[in-house]
Motif scaffolding. Structure first.
Motif, PDB file in Angstrom:
ATOM      1  N   ILE A 162       0.808  -1.215   0.000  1.00  0.00           N
ATOM      2  CA  ILE A 162       0.000   0.000   0.000  1.00  0.00           C
ATOM      3  C   ILE A 162       0.847   1.274   0.000  1.00  0.00           C
ATOM      4  CG2 ILE A 162      -0.248  -0.022   2.524  1.00  0.00           C
ATOM      5  CD1 ILE A 162      -2.833   1.130  -0.148  1.00  0.00           C
ATOM      6  N   LYS A 163       1.997   1.247   0.655  1.00  0.00           N
ATOM      7  CA  LYS A 163       2.872   2.431   0.666  1.00  0.00           C
ATOM      8  C   LYS A 163       3.278   2.809  -0.757  1.00  0.00           C
ATOM      9  CE  LYS A 163       6.279   5.256   2.203  1.00  0.00           C
ATOM     10  NZ  LYS A 163       6.124   6.488   2.991  1.00  0.00           N
ATOM     11  N   HIS A 191      -0.639   5.935   8.994  1.00  0.00           N
ATOM     12  CA  HIS A 191      -0.745   5.993  10.455  1.00  0.00           C
ATOM     13  C   HIS A 191      -2.177   6.293  10.879  1.00  0.00           C
ATOM     14  CE1 HIS A 191      -0.300   7.949  14.493  1.00  0.00           C
ATOM     15  NE2 HIS A 191       0.401   6.847  14.690  1.00  0.00           N
ATOM     16  N   VAL A 192      -2.812   7.243  10.195  1.00  0.00           N
ATOM     17  CA  VAL A 192      -4.208   7.563  10.500  1.00  0.00           C
ATOM     18  C   VAL A 192      -5.105   6.352  10.235  1.00  0.00           C
ATOM     19  CG1 VAL A 192      -6.184   8.988   9.822  1.00  0.00           C
ATOM     20  CG2 VAL A 192      -3.930  10.032  10.109  1.00  0.00           C
ATOM     21  N   ALA A 193      -4.828   5.632   9.156  1.00  0.00           N
ATOM     22  CA  ALA A 193      -5.636   4.466   8.793  1.00  0.00           C
ATOM     23  C   ALA A 193      -5.284   3.227   9.611  1.00  0.00           C
ATOM     24  CB  ALA A 193      -5.456   4.154   7.311  1.00  0.00           C
ATOM     25  N   ARG A 194      -4.193   3.303  10.403  1.00  0.00           N
ATOM     26  CA  ARG A 194      -3.723   2.184  11.228  1.00  0.00           C
ATOM     27  C   ARG A 194      -3.400   0.965  10.358  1.00  0.00           C
ATOM     28  NH1 ARG A 194      -4.899   3.544  16.622  1.00  0.00           N
ATOM     29  NH2 ARG A 194      -4.496   1.409  17.303  1.00  0.00           N
ATOM     30  N   MET A 195      -2.648   1.193   9.305  1.00  0.00           N
ATOM     31  CA  MET A 195      -2.274   0.136   8.368  1.00  0.00           C
ATOM     32  C   MET A 195      -0.762   0.046   8.246  1.00  0.00           C
ATOM     33  SD  MET A 195      -4.893   0.579   5.178  1.00  0.00           S
ATOM     34  CE  MET A 195      -6.676   0.498   5.437  1.00  0.00           C
ATOM     35  N   SER A 196      -0.264  -1.172   8.098  1.00  0.00           N
ATOM     36  CA  SER A 196       1.150  -1.382   7.831  1.00  0.00           C
ATOM     37  C   SER A 196       1.500  -0.847   6.452  1.00  0.00           C
ATOM     38  CB  SER A 196       1.485  -2.876   7.884  1.00  0.00           C
ATOM     39  OG  SER A 196       2.783  -3.116   7.368  1.00  0.00           O
ATOM     40  N   PRO A 197       2.646  -0.179   6.310  1.00  0.00           N
ATOM     41  CA  PRO A 197       3.055   0.291   4.982  1.00  0.00           C
ATOM     42  C   PRO A 197       3.322  -0.861   4.010  1.00  0.00           C
ATOM     43  CG  PRO A 197       4.814   0.618   6.581  1.00  0.00           C
ATOM     44  CD  PRO A 197       3.598   0.245   7.356  1.00  0.00           C
ATOM     45  N   PHE A 198       3.561  -2.056   4.548  1.00  0.00           N
ATOM     46  CA  PHE A 198       3.864  -3.208   3.708  1.00  0.00           C
ATOM     47  C   PHE A 198       2.650  -4.098   3.435  1.00  0.00           C
ATOM     48  CE2 PHE A 198       8.386  -3.031   5.592  1.00  0.00           C
ATOM     49  CZ  PHE A 198       8.760  -2.062   4.662  1.00  0.00           C
TER      50      PHE A 198
END
Length: 286
Positions: free
Chosen positions: A161-162, A184-191
């Motif tokens: 997603i990053k 960070h706002v979405a609370r998701m891993s960049p990977f």
């Protein structure tokens, strides 16, 4: 790197300060900055600035139908003067790349720090003639950018997603900094692989994109051009804050480094407590 919020703020600033002024002259100082030759840069002289636009990270100065389209790249910036320095700019190894003098003694410099030069200026009759503009995806703050539009763009994506958020041909204007903030706002891993996003997570990501960028634009609104860099840095939650506490949970902000960039994240907020090993090591955890 200036991203959508900073370029939008520069657009607002130039709209207020440059529109209605006549271009007295435009002087390239760095040989590498000008990417077009027809029409020549001196064709701007005598024209009036009628509008200032933005396309993703590109800034567009419209002078009676002739467009000076600028991409500030990694380390470029715009420095405004109510009164330009009297001494003419001198080519050399300094940061100055291009100067535009306007009526009333005002004007601005395009500058670029560092030795890697990527700042680009194009003089064209239509911004769509600039290759970087022509390939842009939709603007994430545009009225036509809804949740379903994002879902359609992500459909079939196999990347993390990053990387998808930073792809200008997918979505225009998001770079390294704001992709960190959005995730960070979405609370998701960049990977996290895009293909593993649920419908609910797509909705969460969409809301994070819109609110993060809109909030950053609002914070920058009305600021002088020289204050925008500091505002960007002060408004960041995780990007550029390695080792500092996460403003949400208090965990330490961590970093993953690449060859020419880095990302920041909070393990507690984004990866379920898992620490992503730095890519300078032999492997990393997803």
């Amino acid at each position: 790197m200036p991203e959508l919020p900073e370029v939008e703020a520069l657009r607002d600033f130039l709209t207020a300060h440059a529109v209605g002024r006549r271009v007295e002259r435009a002087l390239p100082v760095a040989i590498s900055v000008l990417k077009t030759y027809d029409p020549p840069l001196d064709a701007l002289a005598g024209r009036t600035v009628t509008a200032v636009g933005r396309y993703g990270k590109f800034l567009d100065l419209d002078a009676d139908g002739l467009h000076l389209v600028v991409h500030l790249a990694r380390a470029g910036w715009l420095r405004w003067y109510d009164t330009l320095p009297a001494a003419p700019p001198r080519p050399g190894r300094g940061p100055l790349a291009l100067r535009v003098a306007l009526s009333g003694g005002a004007g601005f410099d395009l500058t670029e720090a560092g030795t890697r030069k990527g700042l680009a200026a194009h003089l064209v009759h239509d911004p769509a003639l600039v290759p970087g503009v022509a390939r842009l995806g939709p603007d994430p703050l545009g009225d036509d950018f809804g949740r379903d539009r994002l879902a359609a763009l992500l459909s079939g994506e196999r990347r993390q997603i990053k990387g998808a958020l930073r792809d200008q041909s997918l979505i225009a204007g998001i770079g390294n900094a704001y992709s960190d903030e959005i995730l960070h706002v979405a609370r998701m891993s960049p990977f996290k692989p895009v293909g593993q996003l649920t419908d609910e997570e797509v909705t969460t990501l969409y809301e994070a994109v819109r609110t993060t960028l809109a909030d950053a634009v609002e914070r920058s609104r009305g600021l002088a051009a020289g204050s925008l860099k500091a505002e960007k840095k002060s408004g960041m939650r995780v990007h550029g804050r390695t080792g500092e506490p996460c403003p949400v949970c208090g965990d330490v902000v961590r970093e993953v480094s690449f060859a020419d960039s880095s990302l920041q994240y909070c393990a507690t907020c984004q990866t379920g407590g898992k620490i992503l090993a730095d890519r300078r090591t032999s492997k990393f955890l997803k």
